[in-house]
Design a protein around this motif. Structure first.
Motif, mmCIF file in Angstrom:
data_model
loop_
_atom_site.group_PDB
_atom_site.id
_atom_site.type_symbol
_atom_site.label_atom_id
_atom_site.label_comp_id
_atom_site.label_asym_id
_atom_site.label_seq_id
_atom_site.Cartn_x
_atom_site.Cartn_y
_atom_site.Cartn_z
ATOM 1 N N PRO A 1 0.815 -1.225 0.000
ATOM 2 C CA PRO A 1 0.000 0.000 0.000
ATOM 3 C C PRO A 1 0.843 1.267 0.000
ATOM 4 O O PRO A 1 0.509 2.241 -0.688
ATOM 5 N N ALA A 2 1.945 1.277 0.756
ATOM 6 C CA ALA A 2 2.810 2.459 0.780
ATOM 7 C C ALA A 2 3.431 2.697 -0.594
ATOM 8 O O ALA A 2 3.532 3.843 -1.056
ATOM 9 N N ALA A 3 3.854 1.626 -1.272
ATOM 10 C CA ALA A 3 4.434 1.769 -2.608
ATOM 11 C C ALA A 3 3.408 2.301 -3.604
ATOM 12 O O ALA A 3 3.728 3.132 -4.459
ATOM 13 N N LEU A 4 2.167 1.838 -3.501
ATOM 14 C CA LEU A 4 1.118 2.314 -4.395
ATOM 15 C C LEU A 4 0.804 3.785 -4.146
ATOM 16 O O LEU A 4 0.547 4.550 -5.078
ATOM 17 N N GLN A 5 0.844 4.192 -2.880
ATOM 18 C CA GLN A 5 0.641 5.603 -2.569
ATOM 19 C C GLN A 5 1.766 6.458 -3.145
ATOM 20 O O GLN A 5 1.538 7.569 -3.639
ATOM 21 N N GLU A 6 2.995 5.947 -3.087
ATOM 22 C CA GLU A 6 4.120 6.664 -3.677
ATOM 23 C C GLU A 6 3.964 6.750 -5.196
ATOM 24 O O GLU A 6 4.283 7.772 -5.802
ATOM 25 N N ALA A 7 3.483 5.690 -5.815
ATOM 26 C CA ALA A 7 3.226 5.730 -7.260
ATOM 27 C C ALA A 7 2.227 6.838 -7.578
ATOM 28 O O ALA A 7 2.403 7.602 -8.542
ATOM 29 N N HIS A 8 1.188 6.919 -6.782
ATOM 30 C CA HIS A 8 0.169 7.953 -6.973
ATOM 31 C C HIS A 8 0.777 9.348 -6.807
ATOM 32 O O HIS A 8 0.500 10.265 -7.586
ATOM 33 N N ARG A 9 1.636 9.501 -5.820
ATOM 34 C CA ARG A 9 2.236 10.812 -5.546
ATOM 35 C C ARG A 9 3.110 11.294 -6.694
ATOM 36 O O ARG A 9 3.049 12.463 -7.090
ATOM 37 N N VAL A 10 3.938 10.403 -7.241
ATOM 38 C CA VAL A 10 4.929 10.841 -8.224
ATOM 39 C C VAL A 10 4.352 10.981 -9.627
ATOM 40 O O VAL A 10 4.950 11.639 -10.478
ATOM 41 N N LEU A 11 3.196 10.377 -9.895
ATOM 42 C CA LEU A 11 2.597 10.483 -11.221
ATOM 43 C C LEU A 11 1.909 11.834 -11.408
ATOM 44 O O LEU A 11 1.319 12.387 -10.479
ATOM 45 N N ARG B 1 -3.700 -1.938 -14.336
ATOM 46 C CA ARG B 1 -3.517 -0.536 -14.676
ATOM 47 C C ARG B 1 -4.409 0.346 -13.820
ATOM 48 O O ARG B 1 -5.549 -0.019 -13.504
ATOM 49 N N GLY B 2 -3.899 1.513 -13.485
ATOM 50 C CA GLY B 2 -4.678 2.531 -12.812
ATOM 51 C C GLY B 2 -4.276 3.888 -13.361
ATOM 52 O O GLY B 2 -3.177 4.042 -13.904
ATOM 53 N N ILE B 3 -5.168 4.857 -13.256
ATOM 54 C CA ILE B 3 -4.843 6.198 -13.733
ATOM 55 C C ILE B 3 -5.070 7.191 -12.614
ATOM 56 O O ILE B 3 -6.041 7.094 -11.854
ATOM 57 N N LYS B 4 -4.139 8.130 -12.465
ATOM 58 C CA LYS B 4 -4.289 9.187 -11.468
ATOM 59 C C LYS B 4 -5.295 10.200 -11.989
ATOM 60 O O LYS B 4 -5.114 10.746 -13.077
ATOM 61 N N PRO B 5 -6.345 10.443 -11.240
ATOM 62 C CA PRO B 5 -7.393 11.372 -11.729
ATOM 63 C C PRO B 5 -6.832 12.749 -12.048
ATOM 64 O O PRO B 5 -5.836 13.204 -11.463
ATOM 65 N N LEU B 6 -7.490 13.420 -12.980
ATOM 66 C CA LEU B 6 -7.064 14.739 -13.407
ATOM 67 C C LEU B 6 -7.313 15.796 -12.339
ATOM 68 O O LEU B 6 -6.662 16.845 -12.338
ATOM 69 N N ALA B 7 -8.258 15.552 -11.474
ATOM 70 C CA ALA B 7 -8.553 16.529 -10.424
ATOM 71 C C ALA B 7 -8.825 15.804 -9.112
ATOM 72 O O ALA B 7 -9.181 14.657 -9.102
#
Length: 317
Positions: free
Chosen positions: A212-222, A311-317
């Protein structure tokens, strides 16, 4: 592996400033990337978790102990890792990786538009297998030389293998490649917020102490609109295939590791880590929990579910 499914364009709402990466693959039952992500992200961090229990194969250990033991495993197998992957999968892992990168289509430029710079972060990618494919697809097939790839790995021995292998790449691709030793569970100070167009991890995330921490980091850096893509062993749906696959995994792979690499224990761990990895649906939920949206079911099974692309996508907003 069965014949590859067709690849189609994803229609995603984005602005020219917010999205520079355009994957091609959509599962047959897909819809537009949904905003089915939590309103707020989990507050779990990597701080003060070294004594928290996690799994190392079939053992329960602390997160700090797992990091140390995983480091030992990959330092041990670094030089023989790709050769062993060929033997363990009978070469099929190469087809999976080819399809994975092809479906993501790095460097793609829609007709009538100018090519845009893209930055890809390839996590746990020490030997370069995925990164080199990204560069070939972007620079050669899509004729976009403005695509850069950063290979990140926590293990310096794996990175050293990748650096040596990269010497055969064309000079332009070598110039677009960089290496980063870092822990994917905490990239603070090494990878900036909203800086990456694509985050990839292939056959590595199951070895993390805190997914979960790694996935949160993925979300942060994208960047907003950026894509998270994971290729990992998964759960087989067919009972007969699953029985044959488990017999091969637990009976043959550790023995091959002993005979070829002189390291039975490391390959025993690798087999156990595959067995412990979440199911496709459970991992999909972890991706959603990290704040990503998904298209359709969010994953594509390969070879009956022996492996899967998420696959996941970081929302635009």
């Amino acid at each position: 592996m069965a014949s590859r499914p067709g690849l189609r364009s994803i229609a995603a709402a984005s602005t020219s400033a917010s999205r520079t990466f355009a994957p091609r693959f959509v599962p047959p039952t897909s819809r537009s990337f949904a905003s089915t992500h939590p309103a707020s992200r989990p507050t779990t961090t990597t701080n003060d978790t070294s004594d928290r229990p996690t799994s190392f194969g079939f053992e329960t250990v602390t997160e700090s102990e797992k990091r140390e033991r995983v480091a030992g495993v990959f330092s041990s197998v670094a030089d023989s890792y790709d050769r062993m992957n060929d033997m363990m999968s009978l070469g099929v892992h190469r087809l999976w990786k080819d399809h994975y990168v092809s479906s993501l289509n790095p460097g793609y430029t829609p007709p009538g538009q100018a090519a845009r710079p893209q930055h890809i972060l390839d996590i746990a990618g020490g030997t370069g297998d995925i990164a080199f494919r990204h560069l070939h697809t972007a620079h050669v097939l899509n004729r976009n030389p403005d695509v850069r790839v950063t290979i990140s790995d926590i293990n310096p021995d794996m990175l050293e293998v990748g650096k040596k292998r990269s010497s055969i790449l064309p000079a332009s691709q070598q110039a677009a490649l960089s290496f980063l030793q870092a822990n994917a569970e905490d990239l603070t100070g090494k990878v900036a917020d909203n800086s990456m167009d694509l985050y990839t991890v292939a056959f590595g995330i199951r070895n993390f102490s805190n997914m979960p921490a790694a996935l949160q980091e993925a979300h942060r850096v994208l960047k907003p609109g950026g894509v998270f893509a994971c290729l990992e062993f998964s759960k087989v749906g067919n009972a007969l295939l699953d029985s044959v696959y488990k017999r091969w995994s637990f009976g043959a792979i550790p023995m091959i590791g002993h005979l070829v690499a002189g390291d039975r224990d490391s390959y025993q761990y690798l087999v156990e880590s595959i067995e412990n990895f979440p199911s496709q649906e459970d991992f999909r939920q972890l991706i959603l929990d990290a704040g990503f949206g998904v298209a359709g079911q969010g994953y594509e099974d390969l070879t009956g579910g022996i492996a899967a692309i998420h696959r996941g996508i970081k929302p635009l907003a």
